[in-house]
Design a protein around this motif. Structure first.
Motif, PDB file in Angstrom:
ATOM      1  N   TYR A  60      43.817  34.505  36.065  1.00 46.37           N
ATOM      2  CA  TYR A  60      44.609  34.308  37.286  1.00 46.37           C
ATOM      3  C   TYR A  60      44.044  33.171  38.133  1.00 46.37           C
ATOM      4  CZ  TYR A  60      46.427  35.455  41.963  1.00 46.37           C
ATOM      5  OH  TYR A  60      47.002  35.397  43.204  1.00 46.37           O
ATOM      6  N   THR A  76      51.248  34.954  40.549  1.00 47.74           N
ATOM      7  CA  THR A  76      51.108  35.985  41.574  1.00 47.74           C
ATOM      8  C   THR A  76      50.391  37.187  40.965  1.00 47.74           C
ATOM      9  OG1 THR A  76      53.281  36.899  41.033  1.00 47.74           O
ATOM     10  CG2 THR A  76      53.177  35.268  42.812  1.00 47.74           C
ATOM     11  N   LEU A  77      49.814  37.993  41.818  1.00 47.53           N
ATOM     12  CA  LEU A  77      48.992  39.115  41.363  1.00 47.53           C
ATOM     13  C   LEU A  77      49.549  40.429  41.885  1.00 47.53           C
ATOM     14  CD1 LEU A  77      46.386  40.238  40.026  1.00 47.53           C
ATOM     15  CD2 LEU A  77      45.259  39.903  42.244  1.00 47.53           C
ATOM     16  N   ASP A  78      49.751  41.377  40.972  1.00 51.42           N
ATOM     17  CA  ASP A  78      50.098  42.757  41.320  1.00 51.42           C
ATOM     18  C   ASP A  78      48.881  43.592  40.951  1.00 51.42           C
ATOM     19  OD1 ASP A  78      50.973  45.386  41.464  1.00 51.42           O
ATOM     20  OD2 ASP A  78      52.977  44.935  40.714  1.00 51.42           O
ATOM     21  N   TYR A  79      47.979  43.810  41.924  1.00 51.23           N
ATOM     22  CA  TYR A  79      46.714  44.467  41.606  1.00 51.23           C
ATOM     23  C   TYR A  79      46.922  45.923  41.187  1.00 51.23           C
ATOM     24  CZ  TYR A  79      41.811  45.714  41.677  1.00 51.23           C
ATOM     25  OH  TYR A  79      40.576  46.143  41.298  1.00 51.23           O
ATOM     26  N   ALA A  80      47.884  46.602  41.779  1.00 48.32           N
ATOM     27  CA  ALA A  80      48.140  47.993  41.406  1.00 48.32           C
ATOM     28  C   ALA A  80      48.551  48.081  39.933  1.00 48.32           C
ATOM     29  CB  ALA A  80      49.230  48.592  42.295  1.00 48.32           C
ATOM     30  N   LYS A  81      49.350  47.119  39.484  1.00 50.78           N
ATOM     31  CA  LYS A  81      49.754  47.092  38.079  1.00 50.78           C
ATOM     32  C   LYS A  81      48.563  46.766  37.184  1.00 50.78           C
ATOM     33  CE  LYS A  81      53.224  45.083  34.980  1.00 50.78           C
ATOM     34  NZ  LYS A  81      54.384  44.146  34.883  1.00 50.78           N
ATOM     35  N   LYS A  83      45.503  47.539  37.801  1.00 46.02           N
ATOM     36  CA  LYS A  83      44.700  48.767  37.730  1.00 46.02           C
ATOM     37  C   LYS A  83      45.277  49.733  36.691  1.00 46.02           C
ATOM     38  CE  LYS A  83      43.254  52.890  40.223  1.00 46.02           C
ATOM     39  NZ  LYS A  83      43.939  53.807  39.253  1.00 46.02           N
ATOM     40  N   LYS A  84      46.591  49.831  36.628  1.00 40.35           N
ATOM     41  CA  LYS A  84      47.208  50.706  35.633  1.00 40.35           C
ATOM     42  C   LYS A  84      46.856  50.249  34.220  1.00 40.35           C
ATOM     43  CE  LYS A  84      51.137  52.252  38.429  1.00 40.35           C
ATOM     44  NZ  LYS A  84      52.614  52.255  38.576  1.00 40.35           N
ATOM     45  N   GLU A 166      43.730  50.774  44.612  1.00 43.13           N
ATOM     46  CA  GLU A 166      45.006  50.163  44.246  1.00 43.13           C
ATOM     47  C   GLU A 166      45.428  49.117  45.263  1.00 43.13           C
ATOM     48  OE1 GLU A 166      48.052  52.936  43.335  1.00 43.13           O
ATOM     49  OE2 GLU A 166      46.899  53.965  41.786  1.00 43.13           O
ATOM     50  N   GLU A 167      45.067  49.350  46.513  1.00 45.49           N
ATOM     51  CA  GLU A 167      45.300  48.367  47.574  1.00 45.49           C
ATOM     52  C   GLU A 167      43.941  47.841  48.012  1.00 45.49           C
ATOM     53  OE1 GLU A 167      47.661  49.772  50.778  1.00 45.49           O
ATOM     54  OE2 GLU A 167      49.294  50.478  49.484  1.00 45.49           O
TER      55      GLU A 167
END
Length: 463
Positions: A60, A76-81, A83-84, A166-167
């Protein structure tokens, strides 16, 4: 009372290596696990999840930075995703490498519960008692929270709780500039958190070569990370959301969250070791001899609970040796001078063998060379000349004694000097060895050549 050939207390790398070796030797084993799920620290809250996040966030960060001839990506980054994805990987490897392996071994009975010694060779678990003439304690360790006033009230994150976020907080202070602290600091920094690393000693990675520490400091600072070295915290004020860290000069930093990466404490408490006579050091780590046996005959210990080089590789090797020695009466040991270790920042840090300081202590003189990655053709081709390599060489025999690197893939290329150390090779033999061109691993050959040649007179094809 149920009897076994071997009881293994723990469910991580040391425990599984011990159980595997015991199976090879035909022993019936009882494994007792408590705390982390099977697999222990490495797969659940250590090596695997943190390196997954580091690799993803490296891609990233590099995509956002762009490169000559490229347009910077709008990644772009979806950190919650993210983490999954980390959780899914951990679950898969926990099942494949541990639960499925346990079933395949066939001779290992697993009990989930806290083991408590009721006698030197007997333990109680869930109200039931088990005994064995040979017992291996492999219960690992957990984060040591330093006794800084107010720190507990600030609810510090650890490697366990940090991986569950997650956040992400807008700002974070990482207490500790060692491998764990720096890895998490860069992970959260690249994910968008404003990170400050607070280190007690005068520099980060204080156990590594000064050149390595300085180079990595400059690289991390160039990314925008804040590093406060030589900072002895005196107190912490506040709770998550608004936390202030102080040293003798006043407020060091104000952040939303704090992460403690300040070493480990052994999981030797609650085992009932007072009923065995097993000796502990002042910090609570179990004392063993080179065979992994404690002062009590038949009781062994392996892994982080012993406090000796807390690495997954060492835990596994110690666990293997403990089981082998316990069941055969032999004396397998580890040469710790031949154990490589790495820091998975970007760029990575890796080391094996002697440092310059140790050579001065042992021999009274030093013969060392440091080579910047700018002298390595592959580094230019890859667009990443950050870092350096260093060789520590015996001034009379010319044998390689130690090697150290900060480079894009230092943890991979460290195996070149590792094998050279194991084989007792000299810098001349390293130079004579034909390397693939262009590669980062070639840095070791060029560094060896620099003992005899001026780099300014060398082209890519000098042998």
């Amino acid at each position: 009372m149920n009897r076994y050939d071997l009881i293994v207390i723990g469910g991580g790398a040391a425990a599984f290596a011990a159980a595997t070796r015991a199976r090879d030797l035909g022993a019936e084993v009882l494994m007792i696990n408590h705390g982390l799920p099977l697999g222990g620290t490495c797969v659940n809250v250590g090596c695997i999840p943190s390196k997954f996040l580091m690799e993803a966030l490296k891609e990233y960060a590099h995509a956002r930075a762009g490169r000559d001839g490229w347009l910077s990506s709008n990644a772009t980054l979806d950190y919650a995703k993210l983490k999954k994805g980390k959780d899914a990987l951990v679950s898969t490897l926990r099942k494949r490498n541990y639960r499925d392996v346990l079933k395949a071994l066939g001779n290992v009975t697993l009990i989930e519960g806290r083991a408590h010694f009721v006698a030197p060779h007997a333990v109680e678990v869930n109200g039931e008692r088990f005994s064995a003439e040979r017992i291996i304690i492999a219960t690992g360790a957990r984060t040591l929270i330093p006794p800084v006033p107010g720190l507990n009230e600030a609810e510090p994150l650890t490697n366990v709780t940090a991986l569950e976020l997650e956040e992400l907080p807008r700002s974070m202070a990482v207490i500790g500039g060692g491998p764990l602290g720096l890895e998490f600091a860069q992970i959260f920094h690249r994910a968008g958190t404003d990170v400050s690393t607070v280190e007690l000693m005068g520099r980060i990675l204080p156990q590594h070569e000064p050149e390595i520490s300085q180079a990595l400091t400059e690289i991390l600072q160039s990314e925008g990370m804040t590093i406060k070295a030589g900072c002895r915290l005196t107190k912490v004020e506040g709770q998550p959301g608004k936390i202030k860290l102080y040293d003798s000069g006043g407020c060091v930093v104000e952040v939303e969250r704090v992460l403690a990466a300040t070493g480990i404490r052994p999981n030797s408490d609650h085992l009932g070791l007072a009923n065995t006579g097993v000796k502990l050091d002042p910090r609570g780590f179990i004392i063993t001899d080179e065979r992994q046996e404690t002062n009590v005959k038949g009781i062994y210990a392996a892994g982080d609970v012993t406090g000796r080089m807390p690495l997954e590789t060492i835990a596994a090797k110690q666990g293997f040796n403990a089981a082998h020695n316990a069941l055969t009466g032999e004396a397998r040991t580890i040469n710790y001078d031949l154990v490589p270790h790495a820091v998975f920042t970007d760029p990575q840090v890796a080391s094996v063998g002697w440092t310059e300081e140790r050579e001065m202590q042992e021999l009274g003189e030093c013969w060392c060379r440091t080579l910047p990655l700018e002298a390595v053709p592959k580094a230019h081709a890859a667009g990443d000349t950050r870092g350096l390599v260093k060789l520590v060489v015996h001034p009379k025999t010319r044998r390689i004694l130690g090697a150290h690197a900060v480079a894009a893939n230092a943890a991979e290329i460290i195996h070149v000097p590792l094998l050279a150390l194991r084989a007792g090779l000299t810098i001349d033999e390293l130079i004579e060895t034909v390397h693939v061109f262009p590669t980062y691993a070639e840095a070791w050959k060029i560094c060896a050549q620099s003992f005899e040649r001026n780099l300014k007179t060398m082209s890519c094809c000098v042998v």
